[in-house]
Design a protein around this motif. Sequence first.
Motif, PDB file in Angstrom:
ATOM      1  N   ASP A 240      33.454 -13.033  17.114  1.00 43.99           N
ATOM      2  CA  ASP A 240      32.325 -12.220  16.669  1.00 43.99           C
ATOM      3  C   ASP A 240      31.726 -12.688  15.341  1.00 43.99           C
ATOM      4  OD1 ASP A 240      32.677 -10.790  18.953  1.00 43.99           O
ATOM      5  OD2 ASP A 240      33.250  -8.900  17.984  1.00 43.99           O
ATOM      6  N   PRO A 241      32.532 -13.143  14.367  1.00 44.07           N
ATOM      7  CA  PRO A 241      31.924 -13.613  13.110  1.00 44.07           C
ATOM      8  C   PRO A 241      30.934 -14.756  13.295  1.00 44.07           C
ATOM      9  CG  PRO A 241      34.261 -13.227  12.783  1.00 44.07           C
ATOM     10  CD  PRO A 241      34.011 -13.096  14.265  1.00 44.07           C
ATOM     11  N   THR A 242      31.131 -15.577  14.327  1.00 37.01           N
ATOM     12  CA  THR A 242      30.172 -16.668  14.562  1.00 37.01           C
ATOM     13  C   THR A 242      28.854 -16.134  15.101  1.00 37.01           C
ATOM     14  OG1 THR A 242      30.895 -17.170  16.838  1.00 37.01           O
ATOM     15  CG2 THR A 242      32.073 -18.257  15.038  1.00 37.01           C
ATOM     16  N   VAL A 243      28.931 -15.038  15.834  1.00 38.33           N
ATOM     17  CA  VAL A 243      27.712 -14.395  16.331  1.00 38.33           C
ATOM     18  C   VAL A 243      26.948 -13.766  15.162  1.00 38.33           C
ATOM     19  CG1 VAL A 243      26.779 -12.596  17.835  1.00 38.33           C
ATOM     20  CG2 VAL A 243      28.755 -13.948  18.576  1.00 38.33           C
ATOM     21  N   ARG A 250      19.463 -16.889  11.995  1.00 39.04           N
ATOM     22  CA  ARG A 250      18.178 -16.712  12.684  1.00 39.04           C
ATOM     23  C   ARG A 250      17.194 -15.925  11.816  1.00 39.04           C
ATOM     24  NH1 ARG A 250      18.186 -12.378  17.306  1.00 39.04           N
ATOM     25  NH2 ARG A 250      18.266 -11.137  15.393  1.00 39.04           N
ATOM     26  N   ASP A 251      17.701 -14.865  11.172  1.00 43.09           N
ATOM     27  CA  ASP A 251      16.843 -14.006  10.358  1.00 43.09           C
ATOM     28  C   ASP A 251      16.663 -14.544   8.934  1.00 43.09           C
ATOM     29  OD1 ASP A 251      16.868 -12.370  12.574  1.00 43.09           O
ATOM     30  OD2 ASP A 251      18.398 -11.009  11.773  1.00 43.09           O
ATOM     31  N   ASN A 252      17.421 -15.614   8.609  1.00 46.36           N
ATOM     32  CA  ASN A 252      17.434 -16.157   7.248  1.00 46.36           C
ATOM     33  C   ASN A 252      17.696 -15.047   6.235  1.00 46.36           C
ATOM     34  OD1 ASN A 252      17.278 -18.200   5.320  1.00 46.36           O
ATOM     35  ND2 ASN A 252      15.109 -17.832   4.930  1.00 46.36           N
ATOM     36  N   ASN A 253      18.660 -14.201   6.583  1.00 46.43           N
ATOM     37  CA  ASN A 253      19.011 -13.066   5.734  1.00 46.43           C
ATOM     38  C   ASN A 253      20.529 -12.904   5.722  1.00 46.43           C
ATOM     39  OD1 ASN A 253      19.329 -10.693   4.364  1.00 46.43           O
ATOM     40  ND2 ASN A 253      18.243  -9.406   5.845  1.00 46.43           N
ATOM     41  N   PHE A 254      21.150 -13.451   4.702  1.00 44.76           N
ATOM     42  CA  PHE A 254      22.607 -13.364   4.602  1.00 44.76           C
ATOM     43  C   PHE A 254      23.053 -12.174   3.762  1.00 44.76           C
ATOM     44  CE2 PHE A 254      22.298 -17.397   6.561  1.00 44.76           C
ATOM     45  CZ  PHE A 254      23.533 -17.654   7.134  1.00 44.76           C
ATOM     46  N   ASP A 255      22.113 -11.308   3.423  1.00 42.26           N
ATOM     47  CA  ASP A 255      22.463 -10.084   2.706  1.00 42.26           C
ATOM     48  C   ASP A 255      22.664  -8.905   3.656  1.00 42.26           C
ATOM     49  OD1 ASP A 255      22.324 -11.276   0.177  1.00 42.26           O
ATOM     50  OD2 ASP A 255      20.141 -10.999   0.100  1.00 42.26           O
ATOM     51  N   GLN A 256      22.179  -9.042   4.884  1.00 48.57           N
ATOM     52  CA  GLN A 256      22.306  -7.934   5.823  1.00 48.57           C
ATOM     53  C   GLN A 256      23.769  -7.710   6.204  1.00 48.57           C
ATOM     54  OE1 GLN A 256      20.803  -8.675   9.912  1.00 48.57           O
ATOM     55  NE2 GLN A 256      20.396 -10.788   9.243  1.00 48.57           N
ATOM     56  N   LEU A 266      25.546 -11.500  21.896  1.00 52.64           N
ATOM     57  CA  LEU A 266      26.449 -12.550  22.372  1.00 52.64           C
ATOM     58  C   LEU A 266      25.691 -13.703  23.023  1.00 52.64           C
ATOM     59  CD1 LEU A 266      29.281 -10.368  23.964  1.00 52.64           C
ATOM     60  CD2 LEU A 266      29.049 -11.139  21.592  1.00 52.64           C
ATOM     61  N   LEU A 267      24.429 -13.459  23.374  1.00 51.92           N
ATOM     62  CA  LEU A 267      23.645 -14.472  24.088  1.00 51.92           C
ATOM     63  C   LEU A 267      22.721 -15.265  23.176  1.00 51.92           C
ATOM     64  CD1 LEU A 267      22.641 -12.253  27.181  1.00 51.92           C
ATOM     65  CD2 LEU A 267      24.638 -13.753  26.920  1.00 51.92           C
ATOM     66  N   ILE A 268      22.782 -14.996  21.874  1.00 56.04           N
ATOM     67  CA  ILE A 268      21.875 -15.680  20.961  1.00 56.04           C
ATOM     68  C   ILE A 268      22.073 -17.189  21.044  1.00 56.04           C
ATOM     69  CG2 ILE A 268      23.494 -15.421  19.026  1.00 56.04           C
ATOM     70  CD1 ILE A 268      21.092 -15.321  17.157  1.00 56.04           C
ATOM     71  N   ALA A 269      20.955 -17.902  21.133  1.00 56.18           N
ATOM     72  CA  ALA A 269      21.002 -19.367  21.227  1.00 56.18           C
ATOM     73  C   ALA A 269      21.196 -19.954  19.838  1.00 56.18           C
ATOM     74  CB  ALA A 269      19.723 -19.894  21.866  1.00 56.18           C
TER      75      ALA A 269
END
Length: 344
Positions: A240-243, A250-256, A266-269
């Motif tokens: 899950d951490p990789t997802v 993808r969102d370029n938001n590492f604060d979320q 789980l299906l994110i490319a």
Amino acid sequence: MNKKIKLLLGIGFALFLIASTVIYFKFFASNTNLNKEEVYVTIPTNSNYEEAKKIISPFIENIGEFELMASLRKYDKNVKSGRFLIKKGMGNFALVATLRKNVPVNLAFNNQERLQNLCARVSSQIEPDTTKLIAAFTDATFLKENQFNKDNVFSIFIPNSYEFYWNVSAEKFRDKMLSEYKKFWTKERLIKAKQLNMTPVEVITLASIVHKETVKADERPKVAKVYLNRLEQGMPLQADPTVIYSLKLRDNNFDQVIKRVLYDDLLIASPYNTYVNIGLPPGPIAMPDISAIDAVLSPDNNDYIYFCASIERFGYHEFASTYAQHQLNAAKYSKWLNEQGTKR
């Protein structure tokens, strides 16, 4: 001794006292303007005297007296860059002396998720800015010579406390990190990595997943073994951490903050999504603690393939060797999340 000589001696002594008093106040009496006991000032590389004076003048009571001392001691012709400590009560002599003594920065970092975030944090503590630091670590020649790429060069950072001068260059900072990385990979650790048929970068990449999966250091060897079991069997890691990392990227938001991974997630490319890609992601998804790295190198001895967050021992996990048992554990956890109202 006649009266004239005595008078001259008296006058001379008085003049000596006056001169001594003047010298004391000019040289050694307090000339600071601080509302606290001490303050650090930073003077950028290649600063001239006027630029340095502008930086330190808010902390000096009488700038004219300081300039006299600076001239006498030739500081005005030999300005040093760096980080300097001004203490309350310093006189002009001490001020010039302290402006020649570069004070190191104790730099510590951990819990960063990617190079950009780490460089931003480091740049707030040393002179090179984020752009210069990123450029140094992603320099094509540096990457090639040290067998890194832009996706995995983040592996070079071993969480610890390091001492640097504030005005260290981006390249020297990078080279120091490379040196510490090489020191960390002792002969013993390299042998263990080879026994796992993994490179140091691959070990750190897996350790970053283990680090994100559990904050419990005593559980990390068990979690590490689960992932090693999956790799050995050719199964996807399904971490899950990789997802979560893929979503943030993808969102370029590492604060979320993402507390719950949904089925559609789980299906994110993404090359980092270990639900849709077999094997390890291209590089670390975080900066793993040393305990997580050593957990991969010295894993637990088990045949577990699955694990799920425990609702009875918070922070820990329930492990299973069969998918049927794992489904029961997962159902309990899902029910608990629903009861808490956790949707994301």
